[in-house]
Scaffold this active site. Structure first.
Site, PDB file in Angstrom:
ATOM      1  N   ASP A   9      -3.163   2.069   4.852  1.00 18.58           N
ATOM      2  CA  ASP A   9      -1.898   1.446   4.483  1.00 18.58           C
ATOM      3  C   ASP A   9      -2.186   0.262   3.562  1.00 18.58           C
ATOM      4  O   ASP A   9      -2.966  -0.636   3.909  1.00 18.58           O
ATOM      5  CB  ASP A   9      -1.162   0.964   5.739  1.00 18.58           C
ATOM      6  CG  ASP A   9       0.298   0.655   5.468  1.00 18.58           C
ATOM      7  OD1 ASP A   9       0.700   0.692   4.291  1.00 18.58           O
ATOM      8  OD2 ASP A   9       1.034   0.376   6.430  1.00 18.58           O
ATOM      9  N   ASP A 103       2.762   3.888  -0.241  1.00 25.39           N
ATOM     10  CA  ASP A 103       1.659   2.992   0.121  1.00 25.39           C
ATOM     11  C   ASP A 103       0.974   3.381   1.436  1.00 25.39           C
ATOM     12  O   ASP A 103       0.255   2.567   2.025  1.00 25.39           O
ATOM     13  CB  ASP A 103       2.175   1.555   0.222  1.00 25.39           C
ATOM     14  CG  ASP A 103       3.255   1.388   1.285  1.00 25.39           C
ATOM     15  OD1 ASP A 103       3.752   2.417   1.796  1.00 25.39           O
ATOM     16  OD2 ASP A 103       3.612   0.239   1.597  1.00 25.39           O
ATOM     17  N   GLU A 104       1.171   4.606   1.886  1.00 25.23           N
ATOM     18  CA  GLU A 104       0.651   5.016   3.192  1.00 25.23           C
ATOM     19  C   GLU A 104       0.054   6.418   3.098  1.00 25.23           C
ATOM     20  O   GLU A 104       0.667   7.328   2.542  1.00 25.23           O
ATOM     21  CB  GLU A 104       1.783   4.983   4.224  1.00 25.23           C
ATOM     22  CG  GLU A 104       1.352   5.245   5.640  1.00 25.23           C
ATOM     23  CD  GLU A 104       2.514   5.159   6.613  1.00 25.23           C
ATOM     24  OE1 GLU A 104       2.265   5.223   7.829  1.00 25.23           O
ATOM     25  OE2 GLU A 104       3.674   5.042   6.153  1.00 25.23           O
TER      26      GLU A 104
END
Length: 404
Positions: A9, A103-104
């Site tokens: 993350d 973003d993960e």
């Protein structure tokens, strides 16, 4: 072979991107999101969080809590480029991965212990991301997606954590129940009324009790509290529908403005369908009044991707839906029941000239941008373009300036 799942993350992703672009923002309180009165905080720096600011909060409230914060609207295209850079590094490094959001990421490292050592390999990949992109990133490593995600949250900011096989339940036990994926605000309120505050309490509750109170969701909560999760990685996200919405800065009953927005939405979504060789079989329109009451109406149609079919249908649905004569806060259009294929010519209504026109228009848009060419009825609508291909298998990005 024991499963080994890595969760990565990017820390305060939008904020980190802005700081890479402007070093003057380092170590300063920073908010990224909508600038208007109805703007929402898309990301906030750690410096703002001690004032009670969090993502998803109204920008107006966040500014009041932290008046010294710098506020930036943000740019979705810029964030996507940073995200793509990280994605390419992960893609080169692991056999199977899932991009859960901009973003993960999840990666399956099962079996790699035999050759590299999973934790060491994940650490080296994290260092490579830090070095090549400059973006802070954290990771959690365990036997499943849920525990790895929780471990990443505990490792932050800019750190890493490994949960050894067999210690998942022990790791989760002392944590607050809100840290368990699938426990949202509503579920937390119900659990709080039962006297539940930590994951350990859920671990000790009978499964039947949670199932009776929450149904299938109760079983999911109980299983995850035990550190058990069998959900697989999803390398490709198949889109079942595409949609777009627009929240106005000021509630309106201006019919010209409303119809212009809806026409632009319908036209842009139709272009997205044609670009990916897709067609829709169901169209729906959504409106939200100033009192926050939301209504939708849909209609099944023969599979199509043609503007001259979809735009009048959107207008028809809106006309039949808007019956309260109140100020409107939000409008949206959704195309669902999507299948692969090309638009079929109507034997009596269509001609070759119309199809050639669509092809010429789409070529211009592909070369110069989605908003480079549009119908006169859609002129004046802003921020309708998606800025990417919704059918590329990647999850949709939440626009930094999107208003809720």
């Amino acid at each position: 072979m024991k499963p080994t799942i890595l969760h990565l993350d990017l820390d305060t992703f939008f904020v980190s991107c802005e700081r890479l672009l402007d070093s003057r923002l380092m170590k300063r309180p920073l908010l990224v999101g909508g600038l208007g009165d109805r703007g929402v905080v898309a990301a906030c720096s750690y410096e703002t969080r001690r004032f009670g600011v969090h993502s998803g909060m109204s920008m107006k409230v966040a500014r009041r809590l932290c008046p010294e914060a710098t506020v930036i609207k943000g740019n979705a295209g810029t964030y996507m480029k940073f995200s793509d850079h990280v994605t390419e590094i992960i893609k080169e490094s692991v056999p199977v991965f899932e991009k859960a959001s901009v973003d993960e990421f999840y990666a399956d490292l099962s079996g790699m212990d035999r050759f590299f050592g999973c934790y060491k390999y994940a650490s080296e990949m994290r260092q490579r991301i830090l070095k090549e992109t400059g973006l802070p990133i954290s990771f959690g490593l365990s036997q499943n997606k849920v525990v790895s995600k929780v471990a990443t949250g505990e490792a932050k900011p800019n750190n890493q954590m490994k949960i050894d096989l067999g210690l998942e339940k022990e790791f989760l036990a002392p944590l607050h129940i809100r840290k368990l994926p699938s426990v949202g605000e509503k579920t937390y309120g119900l659990l709080s009324n039962m006297g539940v505050s930590t994951i350990k309490t859920v671990q000790e509750l009978p499964l039947e009790l949670l199932e009776s109170g929450f149904g299938k969701h109760g079983r999911t909560i109980w299983m995850r509290a035990q550190g058990l999760d069998n959900s697989p990685l999803v390398p490709f996200h198949e889109r079942k529908s595409i949609s777009t919405e627009r929240t106005y800065g000021k509630d309106t009953t201006d019919m010209v403005k409303l119809e212009t927005t809806l026409f632009a939405m319908a036209e842009n979504l139709a272009y997205q369908l044609r670009r990916a060789n897709k067609m829709t079989g169901c169209v729906s329109v959504k409106i939200r009044y100033s009192d926050f009451k939301t209504y939708t109406k849909q209609k099944r149609v023969p599979y199509t991707s043609a503007d001259h079919v979809l735009v009048p249908l959107v207008k028809e649905l809106f006309t039949s839906l808007y019956d309260r004569r109140m100020l409107i806060r939000l409008v949206g259009v959704n195309y669902s029941h999507i299948v692969g294929g090309h638009y079929q010519i109507d034997l009596f209504a269509d001609d070759e000239k119309l199809l050639n026109l669509y092809q010429a228009m789409d070529r211009v848009r592909s070369r110069f941008g989605e908003s480079s060419l549009m119908r006169a009825s859609a002129l004046g609508a802003h921020s309708i373009g998606r800025g990417g291909n919704p059918f590329d298998g990647q999850p949709p990005i939440l626009l930094a300036h999107r208003q809720q």
